[in-house]
Design a protein around this motif. Structure first.
Motif, PDB file in Angstrom:
ATOM      1  N   TYR A  61       0.877  -1.375   0.139  1.00  0.00           N
ATOM      2  CA  TYR A  61       0.173   0.014   0.050  1.00  0.00           C
ATOM      3  C   TYR A  61       0.640   1.211   0.161  1.00  0.00           C
ATOM      4  CZ  TYR A  61      -4.053  -2.834   1.132  1.00  0.00           C
ATOM      5  OH  TYR A  61      -5.154  -3.614   1.012  1.00  0.00           O
ATOM      6  N   THR A  62       0.734   1.986  -1.081  1.00  0.00           N
ATOM      7  CA  THR A  62       1.585   3.128  -1.208  1.00  0.00           C
ATOM      8  C   THR A  62       0.943   4.184  -1.939  1.00  0.00           C
ATOM      9  OG1 THR A  62       2.509   2.537  -3.434  1.00  0.00           O
ATOM     10  CG2 THR A  62       3.904   1.880  -1.470  1.00  0.00           C
ATOM     11  N   SER A  63       1.213   5.409  -1.803  1.00  0.00           N
ATOM     12  CA  SER A  63       0.834   6.701  -2.819  1.00  0.00           C
ATOM     13  C   SER A  63       1.999   7.239  -3.260  1.00  0.00           C
ATOM     14  CB  SER A  63       0.091   7.506  -1.716  1.00  0.00           C
ATOM     15  OG  SER A  63      -1.019   6.825  -1.225  1.00  0.00           O
ATOM     16  N   CYS A  64       1.704   7.944  -4.024  1.00  0.00           N
ATOM     17  CA  CYS A  64       2.824   8.796  -4.769  1.00  0.00           C
ATOM     18  C   CYS A  64       2.716  10.148  -4.629  1.00  0.00           C
ATOM     19  CB  CYS A  64       2.742   8.455  -6.447  1.00  0.00           C
ATOM     20  SG  CYS A  64       4.225   8.879  -7.289  1.00  0.00           S
ATOM     21  N   LEU A  65       3.742  10.901  -4.194  1.00  0.00           N
ATOM     22  CA  LEU A  65       3.760  12.234  -3.510  1.00  0.00           C
ATOM     23  C   LEU A  65       3.823  13.055  -4.989  1.00  0.00           C
ATOM     24  CD1 LEU A  65       3.427  14.034  -1.262  1.00  0.00           C
ATOM     25  CD2 LEU A  65       5.803  13.916  -0.887  1.00  0.00           C
ATOM     26  N   GLN A  66       5.045  12.540  -5.564  1.00  0.00           N
ATOM     27  CA  GLN A  66       5.093  13.360  -6.925  1.00  0.00           C
ATOM     28  C   GLN A  66       5.231  12.133  -8.061  1.00  0.00           C
ATOM     29  OE1 GLN A  66       9.428  14.678  -7.317  1.00  0.00           O
ATOM     30  NE2 GLN A  66       8.546  16.696  -7.966  1.00  0.00           N
ATOM     31  N   ALA A  67       3.942  12.578  -8.799  1.00  0.00           N
ATOM     32  CA  ALA A  67       3.893  11.305  -9.991  1.00  0.00           C
ATOM     33  C   ALA A  67       4.843  11.694 -11.039  1.00  0.00           C
ATOM     34  CB  ALA A  67       2.573  11.656 -10.583  1.00  0.00           C
ATOM     35  N   PRO A  68       4.866  10.639 -11.784  1.00  0.00           N
ATOM     36  CA  PRO A  68       4.349   9.276 -11.688  1.00  0.00           C
ATOM     37  C   PRO A  68       5.702   8.313 -10.941  1.00  0.00           C
ATOM     38  CG  PRO A  68       5.456   9.622 -13.932  1.00  0.00           C
ATOM     39  CD  PRO A  68       5.550  11.023 -13.189  1.00  0.00           C
ATOM     40  N   CYS A  69       4.957   7.626 -10.123  1.00  0.00           N
ATOM     41  CA  CYS A  69       6.140   6.928  -9.260  1.00  0.00           C
ATOM     42  C   CYS A  69       6.005   5.570 -10.208  1.00  0.00           C
ATOM     43  CB  CYS A  69       5.416   6.355  -8.106  1.00  0.00           C
ATOM     44  SG  CYS A  69       5.342   7.454  -6.837  1.00  0.00           S
ATOM     45  N   GLU A  70       7.281   5.093 -10.484  1.00  0.00           N
ATOM     46  CA  GLU A  70       7.693   4.120 -11.318  1.00  0.00           C
ATOM     47  C   GLU A  70       8.762   3.382 -10.445  1.00  0.00           C
ATOM     48  OE1 GLU A  70       8.816   5.170 -15.232  1.00  0.00           O
ATOM     49  OE2 GLU A  70       7.093   6.385 -15.574  1.00  0.00           O
ATOM     50  N   THR A  71       8.660   1.969 -10.581  1.00  0.00           N
ATOM     51  CA  THR A  71       9.516   0.797 -10.023  1.00  0.00           C
ATOM     52  C   THR A  71      10.206  -0.150 -11.000  1.00  0.00           C
ATOM     53  OG1 THR A  71       7.950  -0.503  -9.585  1.00  0.00           O
ATOM     54  CG2 THR A  71       8.439   1.068  -7.752  1.00  0.00           C
ATOM     55  N   ASN A  72      11.333  -0.506 -10.826  1.00  0.00           N
ATOM     56  CA  ASN A  72      11.941  -1.304 -11.736  1.00  0.00           C
ATOM     57  C   ASN A  72      11.557  -2.925 -11.291  1.00  0.00           C
ATOM     58  OD1 ASN A  72      13.499  -1.805  -9.711  1.00  0.00           O
ATOM     59  ND2 ASN A  72      15.448  -1.039 -10.613  1.00  0.00           N
ATOM     60  N   ALA A  73      12.153  -3.913 -12.013  1.00  0.00           N
ATOM     61  CA  ALA A  73      12.101  -5.282 -11.696  1.00  0.00           C
ATOM     62  C   ALA A  73      12.224  -5.593 -10.237  1.00  0.00           C
ATOM     63  CB  ALA A  73      12.533  -5.942 -12.621  1.00  0.00           C
ATOM     64  N   ALA A  74      13.152  -5.184  -9.569  1.00  0.00           N
ATOM     65  CA  ALA A  74      13.655  -5.398  -8.167  1.00  0.00           C
ATOM     66  C   ALA A  74      12.779  -4.605  -7.137  1.00  0.00           C
ATOM     67  CB  ALA A  74      15.127  -5.057  -8.215  1.00  0.00           C
ATOM     68  N   GLY A  75      12.176  -3.922  -7.887  1.00  0.00           N
ATOM     69  CA  GLY A  75      10.979  -2.941  -6.746  1.00  0.00           C
ATOM     70  C   GLY A  75      11.644  -1.756  -6.161  1.00  0.00           C
ATOM     71  N   GLU A  76      12.625  -1.367  -6.831  1.00  0.00           N
ATOM     72  CA  GLU A  76      13.106  -0.181  -6.522  1.00  0.00           C
ATOM     73  C   GLU A  76      12.678   1.117  -7.172  1.00  0.00           C
ATOM     74  OE1 GLU A  76      17.365  -0.759  -7.710  1.00  0.00           O
ATOM     75  OE2 GLU A  76      17.790  -2.211  -5.925  1.00  0.00           O
ATOM     76  N   VAL A  77      12.521   2.345  -6.454  1.00  0.00           N
ATOM     77  CA  VAL A  77      11.704   3.364  -7.163  1.00  0.00           C
ATOM     78  C   VAL A  77      12.798   4.155  -8.124  1.00  0.00           C
ATOM     79  CG1 VAL A  77      10.659   5.624  -6.816  1.00  0.00           C
ATOM     80  CG2 VAL A  77      10.502   3.619  -4.988  1.00  0.00           C
ATOM     81  N   VAL A  78      12.264   4.161  -9.341  1.00  0.00           N
ATOM     82  CA  VAL A  78      13.076   4.866 -10.613  1.00  0.00           C
ATOM     83  C   VAL A  78      12.558   6.158 -10.615  1.00  0.00           C
ATOM     84  CG1 VAL A  78      13.449   4.647 -12.840  1.00  0.00           C
ATOM     85  CG2 VAL A  78      13.137   2.540 -11.667  1.00  0.00           C
ATOM     86  N   SER A  79      11.522   6.488 -10.429  1.00  0.00           N
ATOM     87  CA  SER A  79      10.960   7.921 -10.587  1.00  0.00           C
ATOM     88  C   SER A  79       9.848   8.101  -9.593  1.00  0.00           C
ATOM     89  CB  SER A  79      10.825   8.293 -11.967  1.00  0.00           C
ATOM     90  OG  SER A  79       9.415   7.672 -12.405  1.00  0.00           O
ATOM     91  N   GLY A  80       9.730   9.286  -9.189  1.00  0.00           N
ATOM     92  CA  GLY A  80       8.446   9.785  -8.275  1.00  0.00           C
ATOM     93  C   GLY A  80       8.857   9.572  -6.959  1.00  0.00           C
ATOM     94  N   ILE A  81       8.091  10.029  -5.794  1.00  0.00           N
ATOM     95  CA  ILE A  81       8.448   9.745  -4.428  1.00  0.00           C
ATOM     96  C   ILE A  81       7.113   9.108  -3.792  1.00  0.00           C
ATOM     97  CG2 ILE A  81       8.746  11.337  -2.310  1.00  0.00           C
ATOM     98  CD1 ILE A  81       9.597  13.575  -3.992  1.00  0.00           C
ATOM     99  N   PRO A  82       7.361   7.811  -3.576  1.00  0.00           N
ATOM    100  CA  PRO A  82       6.317   7.100  -2.923  1.00  0.00           C
ATOM    101  C   PRO A  82       6.289   7.322  -1.641  1.00  0.00           C
ATOM    102  CG  PRO A  82       8.545   5.736  -3.451  1.00  0.00           C
ATOM    103  CD  PRO A  82       8.807   7.025  -3.783  1.00  0.00           C
ATOM    104  N   ILE A  83       4.865   7.184  -0.901  1.00  0.00           N
ATOM    105  CA  ILE A  83       4.710   7.366   0.460  1.00  0.00           C
ATOM    106  C   ILE A  83       4.435   5.830   0.805  1.00  0.00           C
ATOM    107  CG2 ILE A  83       3.529   8.045   2.282  1.00  0.00           C
ATOM    108  CD1 ILE A  83       4.272  10.686   1.210  1.00  0.00           C
ATOM    109  N   MET A  84       5.126   5.031   1.848  1.00  0.00           N
ATOM    110  CA  MET A  84       4.858   3.884   1.755  1.00  0.00           C
ATOM    111  C   MET A  84       3.984   3.665   3.139  1.00  0.00           C
ATOM    112  SD  MET A  84       8.175   1.928   0.966  1.00  0.00           S
ATOM    113  CE  MET A  84       9.077   2.422  -0.472  1.00  0.00           C
ATOM    114  N   TRP A  85       2.737   4.030   3.156  1.00  0.00           N
ATOM    115  CA  TRP A  85       1.804   3.970   4.440  1.00  0.00           C
ATOM    116  C   TRP A  85       1.458   2.522   4.694  1.00  0.00           C
ATOM    117  CZ3 TRP A  85      -3.056   2.364   3.752  1.00  0.00           C
ATOM    118  CH2 TRP A  85      -3.681   2.339   2.249  1.00  0.00           C
ATOM    119  N   GLY A  86       1.472   1.692   3.949  1.00  0.00           N
ATOM    120  CA  GLY A  86       1.098   0.329   4.308  1.00  0.00           C
ATOM    121  C   GLY A  86       2.251  -0.257   5.236  1.00  0.00           C
ATOM    122  N   THR A  87       3.369   0.119   5.167  1.00  0.00           N
ATOM    123  CA  THR A  87       4.421  -0.390   6.140  1.00  0.00           C
ATOM    124  C   THR A  87       4.166   0.279   7.355  1.00  0.00           C
ATOM    125  OG1 THR A  87       5.924  -0.547   4.282  1.00  0.00           O
ATOM    126  CG2 THR A  87       6.957  -0.276   6.461  1.00  0.00           C
TER     127      THR A  87
END
Length: 158
Positions: A61-87
């Motif tokens: 469960y995450t939200s994106c503070l600065q769109a667009p939030c994109e992740t690579n195959a390893a799950g690392e954030v490539v662009s955007g600022i994710p807010i991980m409120w699920g954690t």
């Protein structure tokens, strides 16, 4: 070895052999094991219940503070600022479960036990106080009888 070093080592040894330090060490070990139990409960029971309304893994469960939030195959954030409120939600649930278990299984029973013990102690002190008062009354009666005996049957008080 100098006398100062010996006294420091003796002080350290006395510190370690005190009962409360050993109790604290035991509490830390049990707390670590208890943390594993709570984390398993959250991941195995709570997360699937929450997952019935969304994704099974609360960490997703995450939200994106600065769109667009994109992740690579390893799950690392490539662009955007994710807010991980699920954690944060998962950690909060773990904390609440831990706090509830500690309160209901340890704090509440201990508080009831200590209150019962305090009532018993207060009752015991009241009984002792009554005994002391009755002893005082008996001693006064004995004193009065001795005084009356010394005066004789026909004498009056001075």
């Amino acid at each position: 070895m100098s006398k100062e070093k010996e006294s420091v080592l003796e002080g350290f040894k006395a510190f370690l052999t005190r009962g409360n330090v050993i109790d604290l060490a035991v509490a830390v070990v049990i707390g670590a094991a208890f943390t594993n139990v709570v984390n398993s409960l959250v991941k195995g029971v709570i997360n699937p219940v929450v997952g019935a309304f969304g994704t099974k893994d609360l960490d997703r469960y995450t939200s994106c503070l600065q769109a667009p939030c994109e992740t690579n195959a390893a799950g690392e954030v490539v662009s955007g600022i994710p807010i991980m409120w699920g954690t944060v939600l998962s950690s909060t649930l773990s904390f609440l479960i831990t706090a509830a278990v500690v309160y209901f299984l340890m704090v509440l029973p201990m508080a009831k036990y200590l209150a019962r013990r305090a009532r018993q102690q207060a009752a015991k002190e009241r009984v002792e106080e009554v005994l002391e008062v009755s002893e005082l009354e008996v001693l006064k009666e004995i004193r009065d009888a001795l005084v009356a005996q010394q005066r004789g049957p026909g004498r009056s008080a001075p």
